[in-house]
Write a protein that holds these residues in place. Structure first.
Motif, PDB file in Angstrom:
ATOM      1  N   GLY A 107       7.789  84.522  67.461  1.00  0.00           N
ATOM      2  CA  GLY A 107       6.676  85.389  67.838  1.00  0.00           C
ATOM      3  C   GLY A 107       6.606  85.651  69.329  1.00  0.00           C
ATOM      4  N   LEU A 108       7.031  84.672  70.117  1.00  0.00           N
ATOM      5  CA  LEU A 108       7.022  84.832  71.568  1.00  0.00           C
ATOM      6  C   LEU A 108       8.125  85.777  72.030  1.00  0.00           C
ATOM      7  CD1 LEU A 108       6.523  81.054  72.456  1.00  0.00           C
ATOM      8  CD2 LEU A 108       4.775  82.849  72.553  1.00  0.00           C
ATOM      9  N   THR A 109       9.307  85.644  71.429  1.00  0.00           N
ATOM     10  CA  THR A 109      10.427  86.481  71.868  1.00  0.00           C
ATOM     11  C   THR A 109      10.225  87.941  71.473  1.00  0.00           C
ATOM     12  OG1 THR A 109      11.657  85.854  69.875  1.00  0.00           O
ATOM     13  CG2 THR A 109      12.100  84.594  71.870  1.00  0.00           C
ATOM     14  N   VAL A 110       9.684  88.200  70.281  1.00  0.00           N
ATOM     15  CA  VAL A 110       9.478  89.594  69.880  1.00  0.00           C
ATOM     16  C   VAL A 110       8.371  90.255  70.691  1.00  0.00           C
ATOM     17  CG1 VAL A 110      10.348  89.234  67.541  1.00  0.00           C
ATOM     18  CG2 VAL A 110       7.893  89.008  67.995  1.00  0.00           C
ATOM     19  N   SER A 111       7.510  89.432  71.311  1.00  0.00           N
ATOM     20  CA  SER A 111       6.462  90.004  72.161  1.00  0.00           C
ATOM     21  C   SER A 111       6.951  90.224  73.596  1.00  0.00           C
ATOM     22  CB  SER A 111       5.234  89.090  72.176  1.00  0.00           C
ATOM     23  OG  SER A 111       5.533  87.846  72.771  1.00  0.00           O
ATOM     24  N   GLY A 112       8.244  89.921  73.839  1.00  0.00           N
ATOM     25  CA  GLY A 112       8.826  90.246  75.136  1.00  0.00           C
ATOM     26  C   GLY A 112       9.015  89.085  76.077  1.00  0.00           C
ATOM     27  N   GLN A 113       8.666  87.875  75.652  1.00  0.00           N
ATOM     28  CA  GLN A 113       8.828  86.727  76.544  1.00  0.00           C
ATOM     29  C   GLN A 113      10.310  86.357  76.649  1.00  0.00           C
ATOM     30  OE1 GLN A 113       7.109  82.291  76.228  1.00  0.00           O
ATOM     31  NE2 GLN A 113       5.566  83.864  76.558  1.00  0.00           N
ATOM     32  N   LYS A 114      10.708  85.902  77.819  1.00  0.00           N
ATOM     33  CA  LYS A 114      12.093  85.505  78.035  1.00  0.00           C
ATOM     34  C   LYS A 114      12.457  84.343  77.116  1.00  0.00           C
ATOM     35  CE  LYS A 114      12.325  86.985  82.882  1.00  0.00           C
ATOM     36  NZ  LYS A 114      12.529  86.546  84.282  1.00  0.00           N
ATOM     37  N   LYS A 115      13.707  84.363  76.649  1.00  0.00           N
ATOM     38  CA  LYS A 115      14.155  83.396  75.653  1.00  0.00           C
ATOM     39  C   LYS A 115      13.992  81.957  76.123  1.00  0.00           C
ATOM     40  CE  LYS A 115      18.181  82.151  72.848  1.00  0.00           C
ATOM     41  NZ  LYS A 115      19.579  82.496  72.503  1.00  0.00           N
ATOM     42  N   ALA A 116      14.382  81.669  77.364  1.00  0.00           N
ATOM     43  CA  ALA A 116      14.308  80.294  77.872  1.00  0.00           C
ATOM     44  C   ALA A 116      12.866  79.794  77.883  1.00  0.00           C
ATOM     45  CB  ALA A 116      14.903  80.218  79.269  1.00  0.00           C
ATOM     46  N   GLU A 117      11.948  80.640  78.357  1.00  0.00           N
ATOM     47  CA  GLU A 117      10.539  80.243  78.407  1.00  0.00           C
ATOM     48  C   GLU A 117       9.979  80.092  76.999  1.00  0.00           C
ATOM     49  OE1 GLU A 117       6.237  81.871  80.089  1.00  0.00           O
ATOM     50  OE2 GLU A 117       8.106  82.789  80.806  1.00  0.00           O
ATOM     51  N   ALA A 118      10.346  81.013  76.113  1.00  0.00           N
ATOM     52  CA  ALA A 118       9.876  80.942  74.733  1.00  0.00           C
ATOM     53  C   ALA A 118      10.350  79.654  74.061  1.00  0.00           C
ATOM     54  CB  ALA A 118      10.355  82.159  73.951  1.00  0.00           C
ATOM     55  N   HIS A 119      11.586  79.258  74.327  1.00  0.00           N
ATOM     56  CA  HIS A 119      12.117  78.038  73.724  1.00  0.00           C
ATOM     57  C   HIS A 119      11.452  76.797  74.314  1.00  0.00           C
ATOM     58  CE1 HIS A 119      16.008  79.424  71.550  1.00  0.00           C
ATOM     59  NE2 HIS A 119      15.053  80.329  71.468  1.00  0.00           N
ATOM     60  N   ARG A 149       5.007  71.827  58.988  1.00  0.00           N
ATOM     61  CA  ARG A 149       4.652  71.560  60.380  1.00  0.00           C
ATOM     62  C   ARG A 149       5.335  72.541  61.332  1.00  0.00           C
ATOM     63  NH1 ARG A 149       5.543  65.344  61.470  1.00  0.00           N
ATOM     64  NH2 ARG A 149       6.658  65.271  59.494  1.00  0.00           N
ATOM     65  N   VAL A 150       6.532  72.988  60.992  1.00  0.00           N
ATOM     66  CA  VAL A 150       7.182  74.027  61.790  1.00  0.00           C
ATOM     67  C   VAL A 150       6.358  75.306  61.753  1.00  0.00           C
ATOM     68  CG1 VAL A 150       9.219  75.515  61.983  1.00  0.00           C
ATOM     69  CG2 VAL A 150       9.502  73.073  61.497  1.00  0.00           C
ATOM     70  N   ALA A 151       5.868  75.662  60.570  1.00  0.00           N
ATOM     71  CA  ALA A 151       5.039  76.863  60.445  1.00  0.00           C
ATOM     72  C   ALA A 151       3.761  76.740  61.277  1.00  0.00           C
ATOM     73  CB  ALA A 151       4.699  77.111  58.980  1.00  0.00           C
ATOM     74  N   VAL A 152       3.176  75.547  61.304  1.00  0.00           N
ATOM     75  CA  VAL A 152       1.977  75.325  62.132  1.00  0.00           C
ATOM     76  C   VAL A 152       2.329  75.454  63.616  1.00  0.00           C
ATOM     77  CG1 VAL A 152       0.257  73.617  62.841  1.00  0.00           C
ATOM     78  CG2 VAL A 152       0.804  73.897  60.417  1.00  0.00           C
ATOM     79  N   ALA A 153       3.452  74.863  64.027  1.00  0.00           N
ATOM     80  CA  ALA A 153       3.871  74.949  65.433  1.00  0.00           C
ATOM     81  C   ALA A 153       4.103  76.406  65.836  1.00  0.00           C
ATOM     82  CB  ALA A 153       5.147  74.133  65.652  1.00  0.00           C
ATOM     83  N   ARG A 154       4.727  77.199  64.961  1.00  0.00           N
ATOM     84  CA  ARG A 154       4.970  78.612  65.268  1.00  0.00           C
ATOM     85  C   ARG A 154       3.664  79.356  65.504  1.00  0.00           C
ATOM     86  NH1 ARG A 154       7.983  81.728  60.654  1.00  0.00           N
ATOM     87  NH2 ARG A 154       6.012  81.204  59.661  1.00  0.00           N
ATOM     88  N   ALA A 155       2.633  79.005  64.745  1.00  0.00           N
ATOM     89  CA  ALA A 155       1.331  79.636  64.944  1.00  0.00           C
ATOM     90  C   ALA A 155       0.674  79.156  66.233  1.00  0.00           C
ATOM     91  CB  ALA A 155       0.428  79.355  63.745  1.00  0.00           C
ATOM     92  N   LEU A 156       0.806  77.882  66.539  1.00  0.00           N
ATOM     93  CA  LEU A 156       0.126  77.311  67.709  1.00  0.00           C
ATOM     94  C   LEU A 156       0.669  77.836  69.027  1.00  0.00           C
ATOM     95  CD1 LEU A 156      -0.269  73.550  66.694  1.00  0.00           C
ATOM     96  CD2 LEU A 156      -2.047  75.302  66.763  1.00  0.00           C
ATOM     97  N   VAL A 157       1.992  78.081  69.119  1.00  0.00           N
ATOM     98  CA  VAL A 157       2.567  78.485  70.400  1.00  0.00           C
ATOM     99  C   VAL A 157       2.074  79.870  70.833  1.00  0.00           C
ATOM    100  CG1 VAL A 157       4.627  77.064  70.137  1.00  0.00           C
ATOM    101  CG2 VAL A 157       4.676  79.446  69.372  1.00  0.00           C
ATOM    102  N   LEU A 158       1.510  80.620  69.914  1.00  0.00           N
ATOM    103  CA  LEU A 158       0.942  81.924  70.276  1.00  0.00           C
ATOM    104  C   LEU A 158      -0.437  81.779  70.917  1.00  0.00           C
ATOM    105  CD1 LEU A 158       1.994  83.963  67.112  1.00  0.00           C
ATOM    106  CD2 LEU A 158       3.114  83.902  69.345  1.00  0.00           C
ATOM    107  N   GLU A 159      -0.934  80.538  70.945  1.00  0.00           N
ATOM    108  CA  GLU A 159      -2.224  80.215  71.570  1.00  0.00           C
ATOM    109  C   GLU A 159      -3.339  81.135  71.072  1.00  0.00           C
ATOM    110  OE1 GLU A 159      -1.422  80.344  75.764  1.00  0.00           O
ATOM    111  OE2 GLU A 159      -0.300  78.478  75.725  1.00  0.00           O
ATOM    112  N   PRO A 160      -3.565  81.161  69.750  1.00  0.00           N
ATOM    113  CA  PRO A 160      -4.557  82.082  69.189  1.00  0.00           C
ATOM    114  C   PRO A 160      -5.981  81.595  69.407  1.00  0.00           C
ATOM    115  CG  PRO A 160      -3.717  80.666  67.469  1.00  0.00           C
ATOM    116  CD  PRO A 160      -2.931  80.327  68.715  1.00  0.00           C
TER     117      PRO A 160
END
Length: 360
Positions: A107-119, A149-160
Motif C-alpha cells: 500500500g505504501l509503494t503504490v501510493s508513491g513512497q520510495k521502496k527502501a522507506e516503504a520496506h 498478522r501480516v494482513a494486520v501489519a499491512r493495514a497498520l503501516v498506512l497509519e489509518p
C-alpha cells in the motif's frame, strides 16, 4: 522511524442503504458514535446489515440517505481512496508471489513512497505483530495465524484513523482464534487505535470489544459494553443471541422503585423492573444461573423438574431439565457430584444472570 497512530471517531447519522430502487433495505436509519481509541464490534446474524455498515465506513458502499463522519470530516460521498481507513479482510488478500515484507509495503509503494522507506516501515509493522524475522518468507510458508498478522501489519503501516476488521478470524481453528483475537486486542490497546470489528461470533465479540453494536433486520437491536449486553439484554433476541439463555414466563407480583419481585414457577427472585409493570413477563435466565438440588434440599424448593439429559464436558456438567416453566438448559460446575438423567430435582435461581426482557 516510528509508526504513528491517529485515532479518529466514526459517526453515523440516520444512515439508510437500499438496493434495487428501494426494494431491499440493507440498513434502516442507523445512528451511532465510535469514539477515538475504541474497539467497537458490529455483531449480528447473517443478513443483519453489519458488513454493509463496515463497507460504508470503508467507502466501498455509499448511503442512500444520512451522513457518515470520520475524524470529524464528512466522508459520506468520498470514495474509499480518499478515506483515512484501512481494512483487514476475511480472506487476508495476500499476494502469493510477493514476500511478506513486500505484501506489507504494498500500500505504501503504490501510493508513491520510495521502496527502501516503504520496506523499513513494513519491517517495523511486522515487528509490532511479532513477525520481525519473517519478512523474507512467502505467505505460503506461514501458518494461518501468521498470515492474519501480516494482513494486520499491512493495514497498520498506512497509519489509518480507523482500522476495519471484517470477520478477521473466521478462517482459523477455534484454539488459534482465541490466541489471535487476544493479540489483536492487545495491539489495538497498545497503539490506541480506533477499530471497527465485524463478526457473527458472540464469544469473540465479548472478548475483544469495548462496546458491541448488535444488529438485526437492518437496525440496531441494542448497543453497550459486553457486560451490559450479557447481563442486561433488552430483548429476547439479544438474550438468546449473546450467549445462551433460557426464556421463561414469570409473574411480576410487586414493584419497589426500580426493582420487581418476580415469581417463576413458585420460586421468587428480585430483578430490575426495566419498565415492566405487574403481570406476566418474559425472563431471560442464563444457564449458569440455574441451581439444581436433589434429595432433601431439592424437596424443599417450590419449582421442581426432571433431568432428561446429563452430559459431562470436563469443566462442567450440562443438563437439560423439564419443568413447569419449560425446558431449561443448565450449566453446573459441580462435576464431582453429577445428577443422573431421570432424577427429580428442585430448581432455584442465582442472584445474577436473570433479566426481564421484551419479547422482540
Amino acid at each position: 522511524m516510528t509508526l504513528k497512530t491517529r485515532a479518529g471517531s466514526v459517526v453515523f447519522e440516520n444512515v439508510t442503504k437500499t438496493y434495487g430502487k428501494g426494494a431491499v433495505t440493507a440498513i434502516d436509519d442507523v445512528s451511532f458514535d465510535i469514539h477515538p481509541g475504541e474497539l467497537v464490534t458490529l455483531l449480528g446474524p447473517s443478513g443483519c446489515g453489519k458488513t454493509t455498515t463496515l463497507r460504508m465506513i470503508a467507502g466501498l458502499e455509499h448511503p442512500t440517505t444520512g451522513r457518515i463522519m470520520i475524524g470529524g470530516k464528512d466522508v459520506t460521498h468520498l470514495p474509499a481512496t480518499d478515506r483515512d481507513v484501512s481494512m483487514v479482510f476475511q480472506s487476508y488478500a495476500l499476494f502469493p508471489h510477493m514476500s511478506v515484507v513486500e505484501n506489507v509495503a504494498y500500500g505504501l509503494t503504490v501510493s508513491g513512497q520510495k521502496k527502501a522507506e516503504a520496506h523499513d516501515r513494513a519491517r517495523e509493522g511486522l515487528g509490532l505483530v511479532g513477525l520481525a524475522d519473517y519478512g523474507d518468507r512467502l505467505p505460503s510458508e506461514l501458518s494461518g495465524g501468521q498470515q492474519q498478522r501480516v494482513a494486520v501489519a499491512r493495514a497498520l503501516v498506512l497509519e489509518p484513523e480507523v482500522l476495519l476488521l471484517d470477520e478477521p478470524l473466521s478462517n482459523l481453528d477455534a484454539k488459534l482464534r482465541r490466541h489471535v483475537r487476544t493479540e489483536i486486542r492487545d495491539l489495538q490497546q497498545k497503539l490506541g487505535l480506533t477499530a471497527v470489528y465485524v463478526t457473527h461470533d458472540q464469544e469473540e465479540a465479548l472478548a475483544v470489544s469495548d462496546r458491541i453494536i448488535v444488529m438485526n433486520r437492518s437496525v440496531i437491536a441494542q448497543q453497550g459494553t459486553p457486560r451490559q449486553l450479557y447481563e442486561e439484554p433488552a430483548s429476547a433476541f439479544i438474550a438468546d443471541f449473546i450467549g445462551d439463555a433460557n426464556l421463561v414466563t414469570g409473574e411480576v407480583f410487586a414493584l419497589n422503585g426500580e426493582m420487581a419481585d418476580v415469581d417463576i414457577g413458585g420460586e421468587r427472585v428480585t430483578l430490575r423492573q426495566r419498565g415492566h409493570g405487574l403481570g406476566s413477563v418474559e425472563v431471560a435466565v442464563r444457564p449458569d444461573a440455574v441451581r439444581l438440588s436433589d434429595g432433601a434440599e431439592g424437596a424443599q424448593m417450590s419449582l421442581k423438574g426432571n433431568v432428561t439429559h446429563a452430559t459431562y464436558l470436563g469443566s462442567a456438567m450440562h443438563y437439560t431439565v423439564q419443568c413447569e416453566v419449560g425446558e431449561l438448559f443448565v450449566i453446573d460446575g459441580r462435576i464431582d457430584a453429577p445428577i443422573r438423567a431421570g432424577s427429580e430435582v428442585g430448581i432455584g435461581f442465582a442472584a445474577r444472570g436473570l433479566a426481564l426482557v421484551s419479547g422482540q
